[in-house]
Write a protein that holds these residues in place. Structure first.
Motif, PDB file in Angstrom:
ATOM      1  N   GLY A  36      43.147  41.454  62.737  1.00  0.00           N
ATOM      2  CA  GLY A  36      42.467  41.497  61.440  1.00  0.00           C
ATOM      3  C   GLY A  36      41.625  42.768  61.401  1.00  0.00           C
ATOM      4  O   GLY A  36      41.770  43.643  62.274  1.00  0.00           O
ATOM      5  N   PRO A  37      40.731  42.880  60.422  1.00  0.00           N
ATOM      6  CA  PRO A  37      39.915  44.099  60.334  1.00  0.00           C
ATOM      7  C   PRO A  37      39.121  44.384  61.614  1.00  0.00           C
ATOM      8  O   PRO A  37      39.031  45.541  62.031  1.00  0.00           O
ATOM      9  CB  PRO A  37      38.964  43.798  59.167  1.00  0.00           C
ATOM     10  N   GLU A  71      53.912  40.377  58.320  1.00  0.00           N
ATOM     11  CA  GLU A  71      53.959  40.060  56.873  1.00  0.00           C
ATOM     12  C   GLU A  71      52.781  39.158  56.514  1.00  0.00           C
ATOM     13  O   GLU A  71      52.140  39.326  55.492  1.00  0.00           O
ATOM     14  CB  GLU A  71      55.267  39.311  56.509  1.00  0.00           C
ATOM     15  N   TYR A  72      52.508  38.186  57.368  1.00  0.00           N
ATOM     16  CA  TYR A  72      51.440  37.223  57.064  1.00  0.00           C
ATOM     17  C   TYR A  72      50.083  37.912  56.997  1.00  0.00           C
ATOM     18  O   TYR A  72      49.356  37.759  56.029  1.00  0.00           O
ATOM     19  CB  TYR A  72      51.420  36.114  58.133  1.00  0.00           C
ATOM     20  N   ILE A  73      49.755  38.721  57.989  1.00  0.00           N
ATOM     21  CA  ILE A  73      48.405  39.313  57.988  1.00  0.00           C
ATOM     22  C   ILE A  73      48.249  40.346  56.866  1.00  0.00           C
ATOM     23  O   ILE A  73      47.160  40.541  56.355  1.00  0.00           O
ATOM     24  CB  ILE A  73      47.980  39.936  59.345  1.00  0.00           C
ATOM     25  N   GLN A  74      49.371  40.968  56.485  1.00  0.00           N
ATOM     26  CA  GLN A  74      49.274  41.979  55.423  1.00  0.00           C
ATOM     27  C   GLN A  74      49.275  41.354  54.036  1.00  0.00           C
ATOM     28  O   GLN A  74      48.988  42.023  53.047  1.00  0.00           O
ATOM     29  CB  GLN A  74      50.422  42.974  55.550  1.00  0.00           C
ATOM     30  N   GLY A  75      49.605  40.061  53.969  1.00  0.00           N
ATOM     31  CA  GLY A  75      49.659  39.404  52.664  1.00  0.00           C
ATOM     32  C   GLY A  75      48.473  38.491  52.431  1.00  0.00           C
ATOM     33  O   GLY A  75      48.325  37.903  51.369  1.00  0.00           O
ATOM     34  N   ARG A  76      47.621  38.358  53.449  1.00  0.00           N
ATOM     35  CA  ARG A  76      46.505  37.401  53.394  1.00  0.00           C
ATOM     36  C   ARG A  76      45.438  37.917  52.414  1.00  0.00           C
ATOM     37  O   ARG A  76      44.799  38.933  52.675  1.00  0.00           O
ATOM     38  CB  ARG A  76      45.935  37.318  54.816  1.00  0.00           C
ATOM     39  N   VAL A  77      45.290  37.232  51.294  1.00  0.00           N
ATOM     40  CA  VAL A  77      44.354  37.712  50.262  1.00  0.00           C
ATOM     41  C   VAL A  77      42.926  37.305  50.614  1.00  0.00           C
ATOM     42  O   VAL A  77      42.630  36.141  50.844  1.00  0.00           O
ATOM     43  CB  VAL A  77      44.738  37.157  48.874  1.00  0.00           C
ATOM     44  N   GLN A 112      41.111  43.648  51.248  1.00  0.00           N
ATOM     45  CA  GLN A 112      41.110  43.553  52.713  1.00  0.00           C
ATOM     46  C   GLN A 112      42.524  43.700  53.283  1.00  0.00           C
ATOM     47  O   GLN A 112      42.722  44.328  54.321  1.00  0.00           O
ATOM     48  CB  GLN A 112      40.501  42.219  53.151  1.00  0.00           C
ATOM     49  N   GLN A 113      43.510  43.125  52.576  1.00  0.00           N
ATOM     50  CA  GLN A 113      44.870  43.222  53.138  1.00  0.00           C
ATOM     51  C   GLN A 113      45.394  44.650  53.095  1.00  0.00           C
ATOM     52  O   GLN A 113      46.261  45.022  53.878  1.00  0.00           O
ATOM     53  CB  GLN A 113      45.849  42.219  52.503  1.00  0.00           C
ATOM     54  N   PRO A 140      49.198  37.516  33.042  1.00  0.00           N
ATOM     55  CA  PRO A 140      49.885  36.615  33.976  1.00  0.00           C
ATOM     56  C   PRO A 140      49.177  36.523  35.340  1.00  0.00           C
ATOM     57  O   PRO A 140      48.865  37.551  35.950  1.00  0.00           O
ATOM     58  CB  PRO A 140      51.274  37.238  34.140  1.00  0.00           C
ATOM     59  N   ILE A 141      48.950  35.292  35.777  1.00  0.00           N
ATOM     60  CA  ILE A 141      48.303  35.052  37.082  1.00  0.00           C
ATOM     61  C   ILE A 141      49.401  35.001  38.145  1.00  0.00           C
ATOM     62  O   ILE A 141      50.374  34.275  37.983  1.00  0.00           O
ATOM     63  CB  ILE A 141      47.526  33.713  37.040  1.00  0.00           C
ATOM     64  N   PHE A 142      49.256  35.768  39.233  1.00  0.00           N
ATOM     65  CA  PHE A 142      50.308  35.728  40.265  1.00  0.00           C
ATOM     66  C   PHE A 142      49.823  35.218  41.613  1.00  0.00           C
ATOM     67  O   PHE A 142      50.594  35.119  42.557  1.00  0.00           O
ATOM     68  CB  PHE A 142      51.020  37.086  40.395  1.00  0.00           C
ATOM     69  N   GLU A 143      48.554  34.875  41.701  1.00  0.00           N
ATOM     70  CA  GLU A 143      48.044  34.271  42.953  1.00  0.00           C
ATOM     71  C   GLU A 143      46.894  33.359  42.584  1.00  0.00           C
ATOM     72  O   GLU A 143      46.044  33.720  41.783  1.00  0.00           O
ATOM     73  CB  GLU A 143      47.566  35.380  43.893  1.00  0.00           C
TER      74      GLU A 143
END
Ligand code: PHB
Length: 399
Positions: free
Chosen positions: A14-15, A40-46, A105-106, A261-264
């Motif tokens: 992480g950071p 992919e997971y750590i780079q997509g974690r909002v 952060q991502q 449009p909301i995407f997350e």
């Protein structure tokens, strides 16, 4: 069985873990990172996206801020709303030119991961730490798993940057620290939407119907939050209801909220947590592994990077001067900033959330504070300097 030898074994990409690895490398200290999750997971974690001045300065200094400077947005002030009234706290004139930058952060994680791999830094994804051995000796070991194979990192020090649920804190003896924890009786429903921000700067709002925050990610993406009940669920909220609620809570005369449009959509619980000792023997904790703040004020990532600064000072002292003094002092110095951030995050949370009946004694205290921001430059300055983050020297001068 795979054995890796290094100087500092880092758990978590992480950071905190990534910044630590880069910073150590800059000073010729070797580090290896293992990360439980996939790339992919750590780079997509909002997560939140507010970088203090200190954090931006460090990333620049480490040569890791090219995209951050290009795509991040420097903010020179923040809006605070109360019952539909809005005031602005300008940072520049109140803090001698310190500011914040909005950059997800991502995105920081993406940039740091890419740069680390480009430097041929060792980083194993999907490699959970299983056990820490010998943390009270000079030769600690991290047992891990990778691709179904067991491995060991033999190192001089272990840096646990492995988050709140990580193995690092769990590996400290229970009597080595005291734990502080507060759970707030509300959560945040956060959204990302394809819509131009409705304000150039962030807006934190108290409203009779609850807290709301307007933030942003780019010229085309807005990030917004509303206070919800702890047992609420994203499925209870249609997009229309979310926009309606945001529009009411953030509303002021003559201002309009753009919707799109909301995407997350996700719900984040709010808690303050920390332990009063972040080291045991050769094990050092940094970031969420040792402390969680509620996101009101966006301190989480910045605290993690500040921990790393003190850890790097300590490791440099050890490798360059054979001294353990700065490392021994790590918790003491890091905790001063952590306490400050706990107080400020709690202050912002208490000021802007609806926790008590509208019009009650506690509501009046919240309103009195909001009014005071408008009356007193000293009070506005207190908020501004905490918000942009106090310089490192301020804490180092404390006993
Ligand atoms: C965000 O942009 O996600 C953000 C900004 C400020 C906060 C919390 C979250 O206090």
């Amino acid at each position: 069985m795979k054995t890796i030898k290094t100087q500092v074994g880092i758990i978590g990409a992480g950071p905190a873990g990534l910044t630590l690895a880069h910073w150590l490398k800059k000073h010729g200290i070797e580090a290896v990172i293992i990360e439980h999750r996939s790339r992919e997971y750590i780079q997509g974690r909002v997560r939140a996206g507010l970088l203090e001045q200190n954090t931006v300065d460090i990333l620049k200094e480490l040569g890791l801020a090219d995209r951050l400077v290009k795509e991040g947005q420097e903010h020179h002030g923040v809006y605070l709303n109360f019952d539909g009234k809005r005031v602005r706290v300008p940072f520049g004139q109140l803090t001698g030119g310190r500011n914040i930058t909005i950059y997800g952060q991502q995105e920081v994680v993406k940039d740091l991961t890419e740069a680390w791999l480009e430097k041929n830094g060792q980083l194993l994804f999907e490699a959970p730490a299983l056990e820490l051995e010998g943390i009270e000796t000079d030769t600690p070991k991290i047992h891990f798993e990778h691709n179904g194979e067991k491995g060991i990192i033999e190192c001089d020090f272990i840096a646990a940057c492995d988050g709140f649920h990580g193995l690092g804190r769990k590996s400290m003896p229970k009597d080595a620290y005291k734990e502080y924890s507060v759970t707030y009786p509300f959560s945040w429903l956060g959204i990302l939407a394809h819509v131009a921000p409705s304000s150039e700067e962030l807006i934190y709002a108290y409203h009779e119907r609850g807290f709301a925050l307007h933030s942003l990610r780019s010229e085309k993406v807005s990030r917004l939050y509303i206070q919800v009940e702890n047992d609420d669920h994203v499925d209870n909220w249609s997009d229309e209801q979310i926009w309606e609620e945001l529009s009411v809570r953030l509303g002021t005369e003559g201002w309009k909220l753009n919707s799109g449009p909301i995407f997350e959509k996700s719900i984040t619980p709010m808690r303050s947590y920390f332990i009063d000792n972040m080291q045991h023997g050769r094990l050092f904790l940094a970031g969420d592994a040792a402390h969680i703040v509620p996101p009101t004020g966006g301190k989480g990532l910045n605290l993690a990077v500040a921990d790393v600064k003190h850890l790097v000072d300590g490791f440099r002292d050890f490798y360059e001067k054979a001294s353990m003094q700065a490392l021994d002092n790590y918790s003491t110095i890091a905790l001063k900033r952590i306490w400050r951030a706990q107080d400020f995050s709690n202050f912002m949370t208490t000021l802007f959330h609806k926790q008590y009946e509208h019009g009650s004694f506690h509501y009046q205290l919240q309103k009195a504070k909001f009014d005071y921001i408008q009356l007193s430059e000293a009070y506005a300055m207190t908020i501004a300097e905490n918000y942009v983050g106090l310089p490192f020297e301020s804490f180092e001068a404390l006993d």
